[in-house]
Design a protein around this motif. Structure first.
Motif, short mmCIF file in Angstrom:
data_model
loop_
_atom_site.label_atom_id
_atom_site.label_comp_id
_atom_site.label_asym_id
_atom_site.label_seq_id
_atom_site.Cartn_x
_atom_site.Cartn_y
_atom_site.Cartn_z
N ASN A 61 0.82 -1.21 0.00
CA ASN A 61 0.00 0.00 0.00
C ASN A 61 0.85 1.26 0.00
O ASN A 61 0.44 2.29 -0.54
N MET A 62 2.02 1.19 0.60
CA MET A 62 2.91 2.34 0.58
C MET A 62 3.43 2.64 -0.82
O MET A 62 3.91 3.74 -1.10
N THR A 63 3.32 1.65 -1.71
CA THR A 63 3.74 1.85 -3.10
C THR A 63 2.52 2.08 -3.99
O THR A 63 2.61 2.06 -5.21
N GLY A 64 1.34 2.31 -3.39
CA GLY A 64 0.18 2.72 -4.15
C GLY A 64 -0.87 1.68 -4.43
O GLY A 64 -1.88 1.99 -5.07
N GLY A 65 -0.67 0.43 -4.03
CA GLY A 65 -1.67 -0.60 -4.33
C GLY A 65 -1.69 -1.65 -3.25
O GLY A 65 -1.09 -1.50 -2.20
N GLY A 66 -2.39 -2.77 -3.50
CA GLY A 66 -2.51 -3.81 -2.49
C GLY A 66 -2.56 -5.19 -3.09
O GLY A 66 -2.16 -5.40 -4.24
N VAL A 67 -3.08 -6.15 -2.33
CA VAL A 67 -3.10 -7.55 -2.75
C VAL A 67 -3.81 -7.72 -4.09
O VAL A 67 -3.32 -8.41 -4.99
N HIS A 68 -4.97 -7.11 -4.23
CA HIS A 68 -5.74 -7.27 -5.48
C HIS A 68 -5.05 -6.56 -6.63
O HIS A 68 -5.04 -7.04 -7.76
N CYS A 69 -4.44 -5.39 -6.35
CA CYS A 69 -3.73 -4.65 -7.40
C CYS A 69 -2.53 -5.43 -7.91
O CYS A 69 -2.17 -5.35 -9.08
N TRP A 70 -1.89 -6.16 -7.01
CA TRP A 70 -0.62 -6.82 -7.31
C TRP A 70 -0.81 -8.12 -8.08
O TRP A 70 0.13 -8.67 -8.63
N THR A 71 -2.04 -8.62 -8.10
CA THR A 71 -2.32 -9.92 -8.70
C THR A 71 -3.36 -9.79 -9.79
O THR A 71 -4.21 -8.90 -9.76
N LYS A 72 -3.31 -10.70 -10.77
CA LYS A 72 -4.33 -10.73 -11.83
C LYS A 72 -4.75 -12.17 -12.04
O LYS A 72 -3.99 -12.98 -12.57
N ASN A 73 -5.95 -12.49 -11.60
CA ASN A 73 -6.46 -13.84 -11.77
C ASN A 73 -7.02 -14.02 -13.19
O ASN A 73 -7.50 -13.07 -13.82
N VAL A 74 -6.96 -15.24 -13.68
CA VAL A 74 -7.51 -15.59 -15.00
C VAL A 74 -8.53 -16.70 -14.79
O VAL A 74 -8.24 -17.73 -14.19
N ALA A 75 -9.74 -16.48 -15.29
CA ALA A 75 -10.83 -17.43 -15.07
C ALA A 75 -10.63 -18.72 -15.84
O ALA A 75 -10.15 -18.72 -16.98
N ALA A 76 -11.00 -19.83 -15.21
CA ALA A 76 -11.08 -21.10 -15.92
C ALA A 76 -12.27 -21.06 -16.86
O ALA A 76 -13.29 -20.42 -16.57
N SER A 77 -12.17 -21.68 -18.00
CA SER A 77 -13.26 -21.66 -18.97
C SER A 77 -14.36 -22.63 -18.55
O SER A 77 -14.13 -23.57 -17.81
N GLY A 78 -15.55 -22.34 -19.01
CA GLY A 78 -16.68 -23.24 -18.71
C GLY A 78 -17.93 -22.47 -18.41
O GLY A 78 -17.94 -21.23 -18.39
N PRO A 79 -19.05 -23.15 -18.17
CA PRO A 79 -20.33 -22.50 -17.93
C PRO A 79 -20.39 -21.84 -16.56
O PRO A 79 -19.50 -22.01 -15.72
N VAL A 80 -21.47 -21.09 -16.31
CA VAL A 80 -21.70 -20.53 -14.99
C VAL A 80 -21.76 -21.65 -13.97
O VAL A 80 -22.45 -22.66 -14.18
N ARG A 81 -21.01 -21.51 -12.87
CA ARG A 81 -20.96 -22.57 -11.86
C ARG A 81 -21.99 -22.34 -10.78
O ARG A 81 -22.45 -21.23 -10.54
N ASP A 82 -22.35 -23.42 -10.07
CA ASP A 82 -23.28 -23.30 -8.95
C ASP A 82 -22.73 -22.33 -7.94
O ASP A 82 -21.55 -22.35 -7.59
N GLY A 83 -23.60 -21.46 -7.44
CA GLY A 83 -23.18 -20.47 -6.45
C GLY A 83 -22.63 -19.20 -7.06
O GLY A 83 -22.37 -18.25 -6.36
#
Length: 417
Positions: A394-416
């Motif tokens: 955060n002292m460098t301007g961002g946080g856990v979510h800023c520092w990472t980029k998730n990529v979705a697995a392919s497929g249909p809408v899942r339960d939940g």
């Protein structure tokens, strides 16, 4: 091309996570963000069930990254280290944005990039960051790319996976695409991500807003500045499932304690007003849960700190004054870190949140950390919640979510979902 594709929610299954290893020169004096990164990696290795990619694009970073992770007990043999030249170290914002269909297809969506509205999109710096996103996508075997002239960053886009996107209006329209009307920006988002609705949150958290606007508040005549350009939704408002939104909250008591809190309460109240009147794509009202905000943590940036120029330079380019006319104060400057409990990463079996208390700090900070953990555990009862010390990030301007980029697995809408 995109009619049969959708952008999944982050709470749906993920296949990969990218991280960017920051060059040493961008660390604030006295703070080691490699420790924060190692904690994130360990949590993903233990609970994330993804392929982890760490980009070491700057010269000399690869060896330092491996050595740092080994020293902290990380299983480096399980990590894919890549070296795409990417001058932006918050990979959430320009990293690979992937939409999927229900037959295993994936397409990379590649919007324009302007380094948080500070540079023209055709600047070589911006072009290189945009190229890096495509290279990361190709490394996953994704060769279909849909480009767009719209300027947008991943940290300002939230999806429920079923036709709804949320973002900050002030950021996406006025700051990133000032030549376009909101209706034009919305139409392009609907095309790119195949969503039916875009929910516009009026403004971001104050300390996450563009620090070039001017001091956030004065204490005994001393100006306190923000530490961010981003102005993103992931600091304040997140989808935790298709019908539930987690929104930050400033209490009345906190609002009376500081000007920053008071302004954040106004902004969050406006966001709540919008969300309470919205519905999902099927016409159902959203469930809105609230997340506390951290106690403000300050930092004094001295003139001999290597990062001093990151803040002074942009103001010099503006003629030596902030947008509100305040002159650059010179000498040591006081920053308010862009902290926040909403900047968490959801990844399969884990939610990685942020904590701030360290030995010697006010115990009230620890109590806030624990309250935030309790909210995440309530929102994600079937996942392990891991809180990492994110203050250096955060002292460098961002946080856990800023520092990472998730990529979705392919497929249909899942339960939940």
């Amino acid at each position: 091309m995109l009619e049969n594709y959708r952008h999944p929610g982050e709470f749906e299954p993920q296949s990969d996570v990218f991280m960017e290893w920051i060059p040493d020169a961008y660390q604030m004096k006295g703070y080691d963000n490699s420790q924060s990164c190692a904690e994130i990696v360990k949590a993903l290795q233990e609970h994330g069930d993804v392929t982890l990619h760490i980009n070491c694009g700057a010269e000399g970073v690869l060896d330092r990254a491996k050595a740092s992770l080994l020293e902290r007990g990380v299983r480096v043999e399980e990590i894919e280290f890549v070296q795409f030249k990417d001058p932006n170290f918050y990979v959430r914002d320009n990293g690979p944005t992937v939409v999927v269909d229900d037959r295993g297809g994936r397409i990379l969506v590649n919007p324009n990039w302007s380094y948080y509205g500070t540079l023209p999109a055709d600047d070589p710096y911006c072009v290189q960051s945009r190229i890096a996103a495509v290279q990361m996508g190709v490394s996953l075997g994704i060769f279909d790319v849909v480009n767009s002239d719209i300027v947008s960053e991943g940290g300002d886009r939230e999806f429920n996976g079923q036709g709804v996107m949320m973002c900050i209006e002030d950021t996406e329209v006025r700051k990133r695409n000032p030549g376009l009307a909101k209706e034009q920006v919305e139409a392009e988002f609907k095309r790119l991500y195949n969503v039916e609705k875009v929910i516009w949150i009026p403004r971001p958290m104050l300390e996450d807003d563009d620090f070039r606007n001017g001091p956030l508040e004065y204490r005994d005549g001393v100006p306190y500045l923000g530490s961010s350009f981003a102005a993103h939704i992931d600091e304040m408002c997140r989808f935790v499932d298709a019908n539930t939104i987690l929104l930050a909250e400033v209490t009345d008591e906190e609002a009376r304690a500081s000007e920053v809190n008071a302004e954040n309460k106004r902004r969050l109240d406006a966001a709540f007003d919008v969300l309470s009147k919205e519905t999902d794509a099927q016409g159902n009202p959203f469930v809105i849960k609230r997340m506390p905000v951290p106690i403000a943590i300050d930092y004094v940036l001295t003139e001999d700190d290597e990062n001093y120029g990151l803040y002074e330079g942009p103001i010099k380019e503006m003629g030596g004054s902030f947008a509100d006319g305040t002159p650059w104060p010179g000498g040591d400057i006081h920053l308010i870190a862009s902290t926040g409990y909403c900047n968490f990463l959801i990844c399969n079996g884990v939610v990685i949140g942020q904590r701030y208390w360290r030995e010697g700090m006010d115990v009230a900070i620890k109590e806030k950390d624990e309250a935030a953990r309790a909210v995440l555990e309530e929102c994600f009862p079937d996942r392990t919640v891991v809180m990492v010390d994110s203050l250096a990030l955060n002292m460098t301007g961002g946080g856990v979510h800023c520092w990472t980029k998730n990529v979705a697995a392919s497929g249909p809408v899942r339960d939940g979902a």
